[in-house]
Design a protein around this motif. Structure first.
Motif, PDB file in Angstrom:
ATOM      1  N   GLU A  86       0.823  -1.139  -0.062  1.00  0.00           N
ATOM      2  CA  GLU A  86       0.103   0.120   0.094  1.00  0.00           C
ATOM      3  C   GLU A  86       0.813   1.354  -0.011  1.00  0.00           C
ATOM      4  N   GLY A  87       1.887   1.269   0.692  1.00  0.00           N
ATOM      5  CA  GLY A  87       2.886   2.335   0.958  1.00  0.00           C
ATOM      6  C   GLY A  87       3.460   2.474  -0.556  1.00  0.00           C
ATOM      7  N   ILE A  88       3.913   1.522  -1.207  1.00  0.00           N
ATOM      8  CA  ILE A  88       4.558   1.453  -2.496  1.00  0.00           C
ATOM      9  C   ILE A  88       3.514   2.226  -3.489  1.00  0.00           C
ATOM     10  N   GLN A  89       2.378   1.753  -3.571  1.00  0.00           N
ATOM     11  CA  GLN A  89       1.189   2.138  -4.495  1.00  0.00           C
ATOM     12  C   GLN A  89       0.920   3.784  -4.135  1.00  0.00           C
ATOM     13  N   LYS A  90       0.740   4.084  -3.014  1.00  0.00           N
ATOM     14  CA  LYS A  90       0.676   5.634  -2.927  1.00  0.00           C
ATOM     15  C   LYS A  90       1.996   6.573  -3.033  1.00  0.00           C
ATOM     16  N   LEU A  91       3.256   5.787  -2.919  1.00  0.00           N
ATOM     17  CA  LEU A  91       4.292   6.656  -3.239  1.00  0.00           C
ATOM     18  C   LEU A  91       4.844   6.653  -4.891  1.00  0.00           C
ATOM     19  N   LYS A  92       4.431   5.716  -5.418  1.00  0.00           N
ATOM     20  CA  LYS A  92       4.987   5.199  -6.723  1.00  0.00           C
ATOM     21  C   LYS A  92       3.827   4.625  -7.526  1.00  0.00           C
ATOM     22  N   PRO A  93       3.230   5.629  -8.306  1.00  0.00           N
ATOM     23  CA  PRO A  93       2.076   5.151  -9.340  1.00  0.00           C
ATOM     24  C   PRO A  93       2.684   3.733 -10.248  1.00  0.00           C
ATOM     25  N   THR A  94       1.882   2.937 -10.559  1.00  0.00           N
ATOM     26  CA  THR A  94       2.205   1.859 -11.433  1.00  0.00           C
ATOM     27  C   THR A  94       3.104   2.350 -12.659  1.00  0.00           C
ATOM     28  N   GLN A  95       3.782   1.785 -13.291  1.00  0.00           N
ATOM     29  CA  GLN A  95       4.719   2.157 -14.508  1.00  0.00           C
ATOM     30  C   GLN A  95       4.162   1.866 -15.578  1.00  0.00           C
ATOM     31  N   SER A  96       4.201   2.664 -16.745  1.00  0.00           N
ATOM     32  CA  SER A  96       3.477   2.438 -17.934  1.00  0.00           C
ATOM     33  C   SER A  96       4.367   1.573 -18.800  1.00  0.00           C
ATOM     34  N   LYS A  97       5.417   1.591 -18.699  1.00  0.00           N
ATOM     35  CA  LYS A  97       6.370   0.968 -19.639  1.00  0.00           C
ATOM     36  C   LYS A  97       6.623  -0.409 -19.107  1.00  0.00           C
ATOM     37  N   ARG A  98       6.466  -1.297 -19.677  1.00  0.00           N
ATOM     38  CA  ARG A  98       6.666  -2.914 -19.196  1.00  0.00           C
ATOM     39  C   ARG A  98       7.772  -3.718 -19.802  1.00  0.00           C
ATOM     40  N   PRO A  99       8.284  -4.328 -19.222  1.00  0.00           N
ATOM     41  CA  PRO A  99       9.732  -4.835 -19.820  1.00  0.00           C
ATOM     42  C   PRO A  99       9.193  -6.189 -20.668  1.00  0.00           C
ATOM     43  N   VAL A 100      10.137  -6.381 -21.709  1.00  0.00           N
ATOM     44  CA  VAL A 100       9.733  -7.466 -22.594  1.00  0.00           C
ATOM     45  C   VAL A 100       9.425  -8.859 -21.928  1.00  0.00           C
ATOM     46  N   ALA A 101       8.232  -9.381 -22.341  1.00  0.00           N
ATOM     47  CA  ALA A 101       7.810 -10.763 -21.824  1.00  0.00           C
ATOM     48  C   ALA A 101       8.652 -11.564 -21.652  1.00  0.00           C
ATOM     49  N   GLY A 102       8.856 -12.394 -20.618  1.00  0.00           N
ATOM     50  CA  GLY A 102       9.894 -13.373 -20.531  1.00  0.00           C
ATOM     51  C   GLY A 102      11.430 -12.950 -20.180  1.00  0.00           C
ATOM     52  N   GLU A 103      11.601 -11.788 -20.077  1.00  0.00           N
ATOM     53  CA  GLU A 103      12.712 -11.175 -19.650  1.00  0.00           C
ATOM     54  C   GLU A 103      12.676 -10.865 -18.293  1.00  0.00           C
ATOM     55  N   PRO A 104      13.599 -10.976 -17.403  1.00  0.00           N
ATOM     56  CA  PRO A 104      13.790 -10.630 -15.767  1.00  0.00           C
ATOM     57  C   PRO A 104      13.807  -9.194 -15.810  1.00  0.00           C
ATOM     58  N   LEU A 105      12.966  -8.786 -14.910  1.00  0.00           N
ATOM     59  CA  LEU A 105      13.054  -7.171 -14.680  1.00  0.00           C
ATOM     60  C   LEU A 105      14.404  -6.785 -14.241  1.00  0.00           C
ATOM     61  N   PRO A 106      14.910  -5.691 -15.043  1.00  0.00           N
ATOM     62  CA  PRO A 106      16.469  -5.240 -14.608  1.00  0.00           C
ATOM     63  C   PRO A 106      16.188  -4.534 -13.158  1.00  0.00           C
ATOM     64  N   PHE A 107      17.591  -4.246 -12.534  1.00  0.00           N
ATOM     65  CA  PHE A 107      17.576  -3.759 -11.284  1.00  0.00           C
ATOM     66  C   PHE A 107      17.438  -2.071 -11.476  1.00  0.00           C
ATOM     67  N   SER A 108      16.947  -1.339 -10.438  1.00  0.00           N
ATOM     68  CA  SER A 108      17.105  -0.034 -10.790  1.00  0.00           C
ATOM     69  C   SER A 108      18.487   0.369 -10.118  1.00  0.00           C
ATOM     70  N   PRO A 109      18.976   1.451 -10.697  1.00  0.00           N
ATOM     71  CA  PRO A 109      20.346   2.028 -10.210  1.00  0.00           C
ATOM     72  C   PRO A 109      20.303   1.950  -8.577  1.00  0.00           C
ATOM     73  N   ARG A 110      19.287   2.335  -7.719  1.00  0.00           N
ATOM     74  CA  ARG A 110      19.322   2.223  -6.359  1.00  0.00           C
ATOM     75  C   ARG A 110      19.440   0.949  -5.883  1.00  0.00           C
ATOM     76  N   ILE A 141       9.795   4.175   2.787  1.00  0.00           N
ATOM     77  CA  ILE A 141       8.460   3.768   3.208  1.00  0.00           C
ATOM     78  C   ILE A 141       8.846   3.239   4.760  1.00  0.00           C
ATOM     79  N   LEU A 142      10.132   2.776   4.989  1.00  0.00           N
ATOM     80  CA  LEU A 142      10.263   2.279   6.490  1.00  0.00           C
ATOM     81  C   LEU A 142      10.404   3.586   7.314  1.00  0.00           C
ATOM     82  N   VAL A 143      10.632   4.787   7.113  1.00  0.00           N
ATOM     83  CA  VAL A 143      10.834   6.088   7.650  1.00  0.00           C
ATOM     84  C   VAL A 143       9.440   6.531   8.086  1.00  0.00           C
ATOM     85  N   ASN A 144       8.726   6.327   6.997  1.00  0.00           N
ATOM     86  CA  ASN A 144       7.288   6.562   7.092  1.00  0.00           C
ATOM     87  C   ASN A 144       6.326   5.768   8.080  1.00  0.00           C
ATOM     88  N   LEU A 145       6.982   4.734   8.167  1.00  0.00           N
ATOM     89  CA  LEU A 145       6.324   3.683   9.224  1.00  0.00           C
ATOM     90  C   LEU A 145       6.652   3.845  10.682  1.00  0.00           C
TER      91      LEU A 145
END
Length: 161
Positions: free
Chosen positions: A61-85, A125-129
């Motif tokens: 719930e905290g994630i969905q409040k702070l970060k809306p769903t992304q519109s760009k989807r990865p290619v099907a069958g490929e694992p999601l890449p890791f963000s720089p953070r 999110i942890l700080v917010n909690l």
């Protein structure tokens, strides 16, 4: 020296990818690592859940409040890449394990890396909690410390926290 993750840490990384896909993200963020760590169960994650009285659904719930769903989807069958953070979290986990003389990267190292990446959504999110990041880092370091590894409730030799 490059350290490999423990089996439980590999499970956390895979679960973080799954959570990222489930939440419609275009990359695995620190928030997905947090969710995965909390779901993995024992050790430091269990202490964190007890301390904050949080469940993964509350984090989602905290994630969905702070970060809306992304519109760009990865290619099907490929694992999601890791963000720089998230990549930075993984690097700090490895560095911490190495500095402590551990042979593998455990969940505790991943969690510490997450706490050190203060600008990441997972830490925010942890700080917010209500979590004090500095106090949490101290708790995790004490749990990972070699002097604690032989005592009751400490991590197993080799840093498998």
């Amino acid at each position: 020296m490059f350290l490999n993750p423990t089996e439980r840490a590999r499970n956390v990384i895979g679960l973080a990818r799954w959570e990222g896909q489930r939440l419609g993200s275009d990359a695995v963020g620190t928030e997905h690592l947090l969710l995965a760590i909390l779901q993995e169960g024992g050790g430091i994650a269990a202490r964190l859940r007890d301390l904050l009285h949080v469940e993964p659904n509350r984090i989602r719930e905290g994630i969905q409040k702070l970060k809306p769903t992304q519109s760009k989807r990865p290619v099907a069958g490929e694992p999601l890449p890791f963000s720089p953070r998230s990549r930075h979290v993984l690097e700090m986990a490895g560095e911490t394990a190495e500095k402590l003389g551990h042979r593998e990267i455990g969940i505790g190292h991943l969690f510490l890396g997450l706490l050190l990446e203060e600008d990441g959504l997972g830490a925010r999110i942890l700080v917010n909690l209500g979590l004090d990041l500095k106090a949490a880092r101290k708790m995790v370091l004490e749990a990972l410390s070699p002097r604690m590894s032989s005592g009751p409730g400490g991590p197993a030799p080799g840093g498998r926290a």
